[in-house]
Design an enzyme around this catalytic site. Structure first.
Site, PDB file in Angstrom:
ATOM      1  CG  HIS A  73     -65.377  46.226  25.628  1.00  0.00           C
ATOM      2  ND1 HIS A  73     -65.647  45.708  24.384  1.00  0.00           N
ATOM      3  CD2 HIS A  73     -64.277  47.017  25.481  1.00  0.00           C
ATOM      4  CE1 HIS A  73     -64.757  46.170  23.508  1.00  0.00           C
ATOM      5  NE2 HIS A  73     -63.911  46.968  24.142  1.00  0.00           N
ATOM      6  CE  LYS A  98     -63.750  42.421  22.989  1.00  0.00           C
ATOM      7  NZ  LYS A  98     -62.927  41.346  22.439  1.00  0.00           N
ATOM      8  CB  SER A 108     -67.443  48.785  24.055  1.00  0.00           C
ATOM      9  OG  SER A 108     -68.433  47.968  24.653  1.00  0.00           O
ATOM     10  CG  MET A 109     -70.171  45.382  19.431  1.00  0.00           C
ATOM     11  SD  MET A 109     -70.752  46.281  17.976  1.00  0.00           S
ATOM     12  CE  MET A 109     -72.388  45.572  17.798  1.00  0.00           C
ATOM     13  N   GLY A 110     -71.331  47.205  23.518  1.00  0.00           N
ATOM     14  CA  GLY A 110     -72.248  47.437  24.621  1.00  0.00           C
ATOM     15  C   GLY A 110     -72.177  48.826  25.206  1.00  0.00           C
TER      16      GLY A 110
END
Length: 1349
Positions: free
Chosen positions: A66, A37, A108-110
Site C-alpha cells: 500500500h 491494493k 492495510s497492515m501499515g
C-alpha cells in the site's frame, strides 16, 4: 496564500491556489480490471487560513505494498509545496469490468483499514451503473433485534453495521470497526494509530492499581520548568519538559513496595502482537534499583497473571526502547506494568510512547489459492498450518492435524514420549511458571507458549539451586525411521532463550554419528520464538536437543509446542549407539579477551570467528538472531572464495526485521570503525531496508548507527562501500545487521560482504598533529564523540568562530528529535605533565532556554569533576572561555558536555587550544569552585562559601545561580570577628594595563545592622590606589550591582575590595560575579542601545520568578528565530536588540524577566523603551515596578509598524527595580531596544528629585592618569622600540600553542582575533543542573578576551 480568481460565465469567485488544485484532482483512479491494493488519501491545503480538504481513492495492481501507491501519489501532489497528504487507510478492490461489479474489502497492515463506505461513494461517481459491494468490518452475528428490524422494512445490514460499531464485543480489539475508530478509544492506546503517549489526561484508559498507593504508585508526570535531580530530563514523545509520561512516586519503606499500572480490558490478540515502548530506569538516589524495578505481565480473564517482559535492571539516565511480545491471547486480557522497590526517587522508573503493533487477528478478505481460508474469513499461509500456533484466531489452521499424521506435544499432559534422560548432571525438567515462581519475576520464562499462561507446562533448564556442575543438558526423541527429500521429518518448536544464563540451543541428529543440523546462540529476549528443522537421513535416527547454560544470576532456556510432521515416523528398529563427535577445544584465553580486537592466542584464534571477513573463518562469527519471517544466511563458494551474508525467508512468526549478530566484542577504542560492502539489488523500485545497530552488554539496544532504504542497482554487482564509526565503547558489545526486504524472491536481494573492524583495539590512539588544539575544519583532532551518552555533537558549517563561514561543533537544543540528558565530546587520554594546563576555547550559549555547557575532567578510574560551566542566555555571539586544568599525577581525559536542561537554544564550541601552563588573570569570575586567584589580607580572612550553611551570617544564595549551591566571597563584619575600624581586603590578581578605560562590574551583598563599609579601589603596581566605588548601608537581603571606571594607561594594576568593620552584630559583606568589560561604564539612567551588551540590565536567575531568558541578537547573525529585519538604534541588520520568542519547545504563558539595577525612591522617573511585537504574535510585554511586591505599570500586546516607542512615569516611596517581562504565547515574539530610565526626571522632562552623585567614583581614571603621566612619557620610546622589535616574534607564539601530546603544534588564530569589542557581557547562569556550580573564566597572557558577533 495565493488567491486565484476563476471566471465561470458572468460569475466570479476567489479561492486559494490549493483549493483550485484540489478541485481538479480526480477523486478516484483505479486499474480497469483485476484484484489490487488501494489507499484512501486525504489531501489538505498547506496555505494559511485555508482548511479545505478532499479524499481521493487510488488503486493499482503494480503496487506490492500500500505504501508504494501512497508514496508515489503523495510525492506528485506535494511537489509544489501547496498540498499536504495523509493516508487514512487502505484495503483491496476486486474490479470485474465485464460484469460491472466492484468489491471493496480488506485492510492495510501499515495504514489500517480505510473507510470502505467513503471509497465506494467515490467509485460510484466514477463508475455509474456498477454493482458495488463492500465490507466495513469483520462480520458479526445478527441478534434478534436486527432480524426484527429487517421484518419491519429496515435494512438489516445497515442496522447491524451501526450496532456492530458500537457493541462492546468490538471494543478494544485492535480493529477500527467505526469509521472514526471510536471503538478503539481509551483501550490502552488512542484510536487509529494504536499509540498512547500520555499527553491526554485520560491516560488512554490506564489506571494506577497499586495496593500501597500512598507509599508507591504510578503517576502522570512531566519534567516541568526546571531540571530535577531524579526522573527523565524530558518525556520521550515531545522531547521537552512540557511532555507527559507515566512515572513512579518516590518510595522509602522498610520492605519492597509494588506500583501497579493496569490497562483497560482488551479483547484478544494475534500471535504477532507486540507492544513497543520507551522506558526509563535510573537510580538517581543511589539506593539500588533492586532486582525487579520494572516488568510487564498479562492478566488473563480466566487464567491468572503471566510475566511477559523483564528489562535488564541497569541504571541509565536516558530513555530506552524495548519490545514486549504479547503473543496469542485467546481471551479478554489486561496489560500490567509493575515496579518493585523499597527506596527510590520520583520518576526514576517511567514509561512513555506505547505502540501496539500487529495485534489484530486476520481480517476478512478473499484468500488466494496459496493460502488457507479461516472460518472467520481471514487467511493464513500454508507455512502456518499445523505449526502449533493459532494463527487464524479461531483454530482453523490447527484443525485435523493429528488425523493427518502430525504429532503435537505441548507438555501439559506429560512429555509425549520425549526422553529427558541425559548423561549430563544438568537436566531438562517439565514444569510450569506456577511451579517455578509466581513472586519472583526474574525466574522462569513467565508463561508457556501453547496457552500463554503461567499454568501451562514446558521443558526448562537453568542453573540449579545447588549450583552449576555441567554447563549443558540434553533430551531426545524416540527412534525415528529414515527419511528422504520428498518426505522429510520436519520439526516445529517454540523456544524461550532469556537472560545471561542462556548460552544457546542446538538440534542434533543421532544416526550413525551425532551432528548438528540447527543452532541458535545466546539470549533472544523475553519471547517465544518459532523454529523449524527439516531432517533428511537414510538411517534410523533420534532428534537430540541440547542447551548450553552459563553461570549467571538469572535466565534459562525453555521449549514448548513441539510439532513433528507426518514424515517423522516412529521406528521399530533397535537403537544402535551413535558415534559421539569430538569435544570442542577449550578456549585459548579467558572469555573477556575473546574478540577484543587484540590477538592474545597463537594464530589469532581468539579473533578468528568474531565477524571480521579478513580472517579465514571470520564470516562464521555472524549468528542469525532473527525471530521473524526473514533471516540471514551465509553464502560460501569454495571455488570462487566468495562469501557474503544475505536475507532469506525464515520460519519465525514475528513481523520483525531480520537480524544477525557478532559475538561479544570489545571494548573498543575511540577511532574504531566498521567497514563493509552492501547491495540491495533487483527489479523492484524499492528492495528494502538495511541498518547497523550496536547492542551494548550493559546499556542494551542502542539507536541505529546507519541505515539505507531503497536499492543500489538492478544488477547483482551494484555494491556500495561504507566505513562507519563505532567509536569508544566502554562495555562489551555486539554489532548487528538488520534488514527487511519488501519482497523475498530471486528478483530482489539484500547482501553484505567484506565486513572488517578497523583500528578497534581499546588502547589504540592515532597521532593527532595538533593534539587537543582544534578548529574542527578537518575533523575532531584529538577529540571523539562519547558513545555512552544520549546524543552527539554535530559539525555545523557557516557560523564558526574561526573564519565566520567554517565549521564548529554544535548541539541544537531546539532539535525536536533530540532525546536524553547529555552529549559529550571526549579527549584522547592525556599523559600527566610537570604542571597544570590551560584549556581555552570559544563558545556560544544562545536561546531563551538553552541548557548548559560543562568542561569536565575524568581520571583513569572514571571519576569526573566539573572544571568550568556556563548556562542560560549569553547572546548570539562567541565568547572566549578559559579553563584551568589542575596538575594531574595520572593520565586523564577532558570532556565538553552539553547538558539538555533547556529545550530552546544552541550550544556551540570552536577554536580549542590546550597548553601546558596555568591560565592567567581571570576576566570574569563567579567564584564557583575557585577563588580565581583572589587573595585576602587584613584583620580577618575573606571566606569562600555558599549559601547552604545558614547557621552563619551571609547571603542565603549567591548571585550567579541564585541558589544555595552557588559560591561567593564574604567577610564576616560582626564586632566579635571584625571590630569597629578594623579592615580586611580582597585583592585580585595583577591585571595588565591598557590604553582604554575599562569598566569593572560586580555584585555585592551587605546584611545586618551596621555591616560596615565596602570600598573598591584600583591599585596600580606603582603609586597610590584610587577609589572607584563605596557603600556603607544595610541593603537588605538582596544582591546589588556596582561598577566603576578604570583607566590604567598601560600600568599593571590590581582590584581591591576593602571592608571596614562598624561594630555590628551578625553582619556581613559579600562579593560575587566580578567581570571587566572593554569600555567605560554607562551612567545610571543613560540609554542602553544594546550594542555593548545589556548594560546594567540582567536576566533573573530565580526560577520562581521566570523560566526563560531575554536573548541578545541581531538580524545579521540570526539563523534560527524570526526577528526584526533591523534594530532601532542603528536601523540596520547589524544592530542589536533583545528578544523573547514563542516556540512550541516551552510552555505557553512562560515568562522572561529583565531587571534593572536597584534604583532610589522617586517622585517621578521616566522609563522609555522601543518595542517590536508583530501583529501575528500573541505574546505580550508587561512593565512592573518591583518594590515590596510587583506593581504593574504597563501592558503592550501589539505594536503597529516595525518599532514603537513607549514611556511611563514611575513613582515609588522606597527603593525599587524596573522589570520588563515578556509573556510567551503560541507564536511570534517580543523585542526591545534603546531602553532608558531618567532617575529623578519624569516623562515631561521635569526634575522631580534632588540630583545626587552616584556611589561610583569616576575620578579614578583622572587620578590614575596623573600618577602615571610622567612614567608614560619616559617609557614611550622604549615601549615603541620593544613593540616593533618583538611583534614579529610574538605572533607565532600565539598561533602555535604547545600541547602535552604534541609539543609546539597548534593552529593559528591570530588572523581572527581583533581587539576586544565593546559588547562584553557576562550574563549569569540559569537552571544549573549540577550540585557543583560555576568555575572561573580566565584569559592567558597572549590570547585576549574576544567577543565576535
Amino acid at each position: 496564500m495565493i488567491p486565484l480568481t476563476l471566471t465561470a460565465g458572468s460569475q466570479m469567485c476567489t479561492q486559494t491556489r490549493a483549493a483550485a488544485i484540489m478541485a481538479n484532482i480526480q477523486q478516484a483512479d483505479i486499474d480497469p480490471a483485476g484484484v489490487f491494493k488501494y489507499v484512501l488519501i486525504r489531501v489538505h491545503s498547506r496555505e494559511e487560513g485555508d482548511d479545505s480538504e478532499v479524499d481521493i481513492v487510488r488503486g493499482y495492481g503494480w503496487a506490492e505494498y500500500h505504501a508504494d501507491i501512497y508514496e508515489k501519489v503523495s510525492e506528485e501532489l506535494e511537489k509544489d509545496g501547496v498540498l499536504d497528504c495523509e493516508c487514512v487507510g487502505g484495503g483491496r478492490i476486486r474490479h470485474d469490468a465485464q460484469d460491472k461489479k466492484i468489491h471493496v474489502y480488506g485492510y492495510s497492515m501499515g495504514y489500517g483499514r480505510a473507510n470502505h463506505a467513503v471509497t465506494t461513494e467515490k467509485l460510484k461517481a466514477k463508475y455509474p451503473g456498477y454493482e458495488f459491494n463492500f465490507r466495513r468490518f469483520p462480520p458479526r452475528p445478527l441478534d434478534a433485534a436486527s432480524l426484527s428490524s429487517s421484518a419491519a422494512g429496515v435494512n438489516p445490514i445497515t442496522s447491524a453495521d451501526s450496532l456492530c460499531c458500537e457493541s462492546p464485543g468490538n471494543k478494544c480489539d485492535f480493529v477500527c470497526d467505526c469509521s472514526d475508530c471510536s471503538d478503539e478509544q481509551n483501550c490502552g492506546y488512542a484510536q487509529r494509530l494504536f499509540v498512547c503517549d500520555f499527553e491526554d489526561a485520560g491516560l488512554c484508559g490506564w489506571k494506577d492499581q497499586s495496593l500501597s498507593a500512598a507509599e508507591y504508585s504510578w503517576q502522570r508526570q512531566q519534567r516541568g520548568d526546571t531540571l530535577s535531580h531524579s526522573g527523565p530530563s524530558s518525556d520521550y514523545t515531545t522531547g521537552t519538559g512540557t511532555g507527559w509520561f507515566m512515572g513512579v512516586s518516590a518510595v522509602k519503606a522498610d520492605s519492597s513496595r509494588t506500583a501497579v499500572l493496569d490497562s483497560p480490558e482488551m479483547r484478544q490478540s494475534s500471535p504477532t502482537c507486540r507492544l513497543r515502548l520507551r522506558y526509563f530506569l535510573w537510580d538517581s538516589g543511589h539506593t539500588n534499583l533492586g532486582p525487579a524495578p520494572l516488568w510487564a505481565s498479562v492478566l488473563h480473564q480466566d487464567s491468572g497473571e503471566a510475566v511477559v517482559w523483564r528489562p535488564e535492571a541497569t541504571s541509565v539516565r536516558g530513555w530506552r526502547e524495548e519490545t514486549v511480545f504479547l503473543g496469542r491471547i485467546p481471551t479478554a486480557f489486561r496489560i500490567r506494568l509493575n515496579s518493585q522497590r523499597s527506596a527510590g526517587q520520583r520518576g526514576d522508573v517511567a514509561v512513555d510512547q506505547l505502540e501496539f503493533l500487529d495485534c489484530a487477528l486476520p481480517l476478512p478478505q478473499e484468500c488466494p489459492a496459496t493460502m488457507l481460508p479461516c472460518k472467520n474469513e481471514g487467511c493464513v499461509t500454508q507455512q502456518q498450518v499445523c505449526d502449533g500456533s493459532d494463527d487464524c484466531g479461531d483454530g482453523t489452521d490447527e484443525e485435523n492435524c493429528e488425523s493427518e499424521g502430525y504429532q503435537l506435544c505441548d507438555f501439559d499432559n506429560g512429555t509425549c514420549a520425549w526422553d529427558l534422560r541425559s548423561v549430563s548432571r544438568l537436566k531438562w525438567v517439565r514444569t510450569s511458571q506456577e511451579n517455578i515462581s509466581t513472586s519472583d519475576p526474574l525466574k522462569g520464562p513467565g508463561r508457556d507458549h501453547s496457552s500463554n499462561s503461567a499454568a501451562g507446562h514446558f521443558l526448562y533448564v537453568t542453573v540449579p539451586d545447588g549450583g552449576l556442575t555441567n554447563d549443558w543438558a540434553s533430551f531426545q526423541s524416540r527412534l525415528l525411521d529414515p527419511t528422504n527429500t520428498s518426505h522429510p521429518c520436519k520439526m516445529v518448536m517454540y523456544t524461550h532463550q532469556f537472560g545471561p544464563r542462556s548460552g544457546g540451543l542446538t538440534v542434533l541428529v543421532a544416526d550413525k554419528n551425532i551432528y548438528p543440523v540447527w543452532e541458535r546462540g545466546g539470549a533472544l529476549g523475553d519471547v517465544w520464538v518459532k523454529a523449524e528443522v527439516e531432517i533428511v537421513t537414510s538411517s534410523p535416527f533420534q532428534i537430540v536437543l541440547m542447551a548450553a547454560i552459563r553461570n549467571f544470576t538469572y535466565g534459562g532456556i525453555a521449549i514448548d509446542s513441539i510439532m513433528l510432521s507426518p514424515g517423522c515416523r516412529v521406528s521399530s528398529e533397535n537403537y544402535t549407539l551413535a558415534n559421539f563427535p569430538k569435544s570442542p577445544k577449550d578456549p585459548c584465553t579467558e572469555p573477556d579477551k575473546m574478540c577484543d580486537f587484540k590477538q592474545d592466542c597463537p594464530k589469532a584464534e581468539d579473533e578468528a570467528k568474531c565477524g571480521d571477513f579478513s580472517y579465514t573463518d571470520g564470516s562464521s562469527g555472524w549468528t542469525d538472531s532473527s525471530i521473524g519471517s526473514q533471516g540471514w544466511k551465509l553464502h560460501e563458494n569454495s571455488t570462487s572464495k566468495e562469501e557474503y551474508l544475505y536475507v532469506v525467508q525464515a520460519p519465525g512468526q514475528q513481523l520483525t526485521e531480520a537480524q544477525t549478530r557478532t559475538p561479544l566484542l570489545g571494548p573498543s577504542g575511540p577511532v574504531c570503525s566498521l567497514s563493509f560492502d552492501f547491495a540491495l539489488t533487483g527489479n523492484p523500485d524499492h528492495i528494502g531496508e538495511l541498518s547497523v545497530r550496536v547492542i551494548d552488554s550493559v546499556l542494551g539496544l542502542q539507536p541505529k548507527l546507519w541505515e539505507f532504504s531503497g536499492k543500489t542497482g538492478a544488477e547483482e554487482g551494484a555494491w556500495r562501500s561504507v566505513n562507519l564509526t563505532i567509536g569508544a565503547r566502554k562495555h562489551r558489545f555486539q554489532l548487528a545487521f538488520e534488514a527487511r526486504a519488501r519482497k523475498l524472491c530471486p528478483c530482489a536481494k539484500i547482501k553484505v560482504q567484506n565486513v572488517g573492524f578497523v583500528n578497534c583495539y581499546a588502547e589504540y590512539l592515532p597521532s593527532a598533529p595538533t593534539g587537543l588544539s582544534c578548529n574542527f575544519e578537518d575533523g575532531l583532532c584529538g577529540w571523539y564523540q562519547d558513545q555512552s551518552d544520549n546524543f552527539d555533537w554535530r559539525v555545523a558549517s557557516g557560523t564558526d568562530h574561526t573564519i565566520g563561514g567554517g565549521k564548529s561543533l554544535v548541539v541544537d537544543m531546539w532539535n525536536p528529535s533530540l532525546r536524553g540528558m547529555f552529549g559529550r565530546l571526549v579527549s584522547f587520554p592525556q599523559s600527566p605533565g610537570p604542571s597544570g594546563y590551560c584549556l581555552t576555547f570559544f563558545y556560544k550559549l544562545y536561546g531563551p532556554n538553552t541548557g548548559t555547557l560543562n568542561v569536565k575532567l575524568s581520571d583513569g578510574t572514571g571519576y569526573e569533576i566539573i572544571l568550568w560551566t556556563r548556562s542560560g542566555a549569553h547572546g548570539n555571539m562567541w565568547h572566549e572561555g578559559h579553563c584551568p586544568v589542575p596538575h594531574q599525577l595520572t593520565s586523564f581525559q577532558l570532556m565538553f558536555e552539553a547538558v539538555r536542561s533547556g529545550f530552546d537554544g544552541q550550544v556551540a564550541i570552536d577554536d580549542v587550544t590546550f597548553v601546558e601552563r596555568s591560565c592567567s588573570a581571570p576576566r570574569a569570575c563567579s567564584f564557583e569552585g575557585h577563588r580565581c586567584g583572589y587573595t585576602s589580607s587584613g584583620r580577618i580572612q575573606w571566606l569562600h562559601r555558599s549559601g547552604g550553611n545558614t547557621t552563619r551570617p551571609g547571603p542565603k544564595t549567591d548571585h550567579t545561580l541564585e541558589t544555595q549551591l552557588g559560591f561567593y566571597m564574604m567577610a564576616n563584619t560582626g564586632a566579635d570577628v571584625l571590630p569597629s575600624g578594623s579592615t580586611t581586603v580582597l585583592t585580585s590578581p595583577v591585571r595588565q594595563g591598557t590604553t582604554k578605560t575599562e569598566c569593572v562590574h560586580f555584585w555585592y551583598h551587605m546584611g545586618g545592622e551596621n555591616p560596615g563599609s565596602l570600598t573598591v579601589y584600583m591599585k596600580p603596581v606603582t603609586g597610590h590606589r584610587v577609589k572607584i566605588f563605596s557603600d556603607t548601608l544595610d541593603q537588605g537581603d538582596v544582591w546589588r550591582h556596582g561598577n566603576g571606571n578604570i583607566t590604567s594607561n598601560l600600568v599593571d594594576w590590581q582590584l581591591e575590595f576593602e571592608v571596614v568593620g562598624a561594630g555590628g552584630g551578625d553582619t556581613h559583606v559579600a562579593v560575587d560575579d566580578v567581570s571587566f568589560s572593554a569600555h567605560a561604564c554607562q551612567h545610571q539612567g543613560s540609554r542602553c542601545n544594546l550594542e555593548r551588551g545589556m548594560c546594567s540590565w540582567s536576566n533573573t536567575q530565580n526560577t520562581e520568578l521566570d523560566k526563560l531568558d531575554w536573548e541578545l541578537t541581531s538580524w545579521e547573525t540570526e539563523k534560527h528565530y524570526s526577528v526584526p529585519a533591523e534594530d532601532h538604534s542603528l536601523g540596520t541588520e547589524k544592530g542589536h536588540f533583545l528578544f523573547f520568542p514563542s516556540t512550541n519547545r516551552t510552555t505557553d504563558n512562560q515568562n522572561a524577566q529583565l531587571l534593572s539595577p536597584h534604583l532610589p525612591s522617586t517622585k517621578g522617573t521616566c522609563m522609555k523603551f522601543w518595542a517590536h511585537i508583530p501583529s501575528s504574535s500573541d505574546s505580550l510585554l508587561r512593565v512592573w515596578r518591583l518594590s515590596k511586591g510587583f506593581h504593574q505599570l504597563m501592558e503592550v500586546r501589539e505594536v503597529m509598524g516595525l518599532w514603537r516607542r513607549f514611556q511611563v512615569d514611575i513613582t515609588s516611596a522606597e527603593e525599587y527595580q524596573i522589570v520588563l517581562e515578556g509573556i510567551k504565547g503560541t507564536s511570534g515574539l517580543v523585542a526591545l531596544d534603546d531602553i532608558e530610565y531618567t532617575v529623578g526626571i519624569n516623562c515631561a522632562n521635569q526634575v522631580t528629585d534632588p540630583q545626587t552623585s552616584a556611589k561610583r567614583d569616576n575620578v579614578g581614571g583622572i587620578v590614575a592618569s596623573a600618577i602615571v603621566v610622567v612614567l608614560l612619557i619616559a617609557t614611550l620610546v622604549a615601549l615603541l622600540f620593544y613593540y616593533l622589535r618583538t611583534r614579529q616574534m610574538m605572533e607565532p607564539k600565539t598561533s602555535s600553542l604547545s600541547s602535552p601530546s604534541s609539543a609546539d603544534v597548534g593552529f593559528a588564530n591570530t588572523t581572527y582575533e581583533p581587539e576586544p569589542v565593546d559588547r562584553m557581557m557576562v550574563p549569569p547562569a540559569q537552571n544549573h543542573p549540577m550540585a557543583a556550580g560555576f568555575n572561573n573564566i580566565t584569559f592567558s597572557d597572549d590570547i585576549r578576551e574576544v567577543e565576535v558577533a
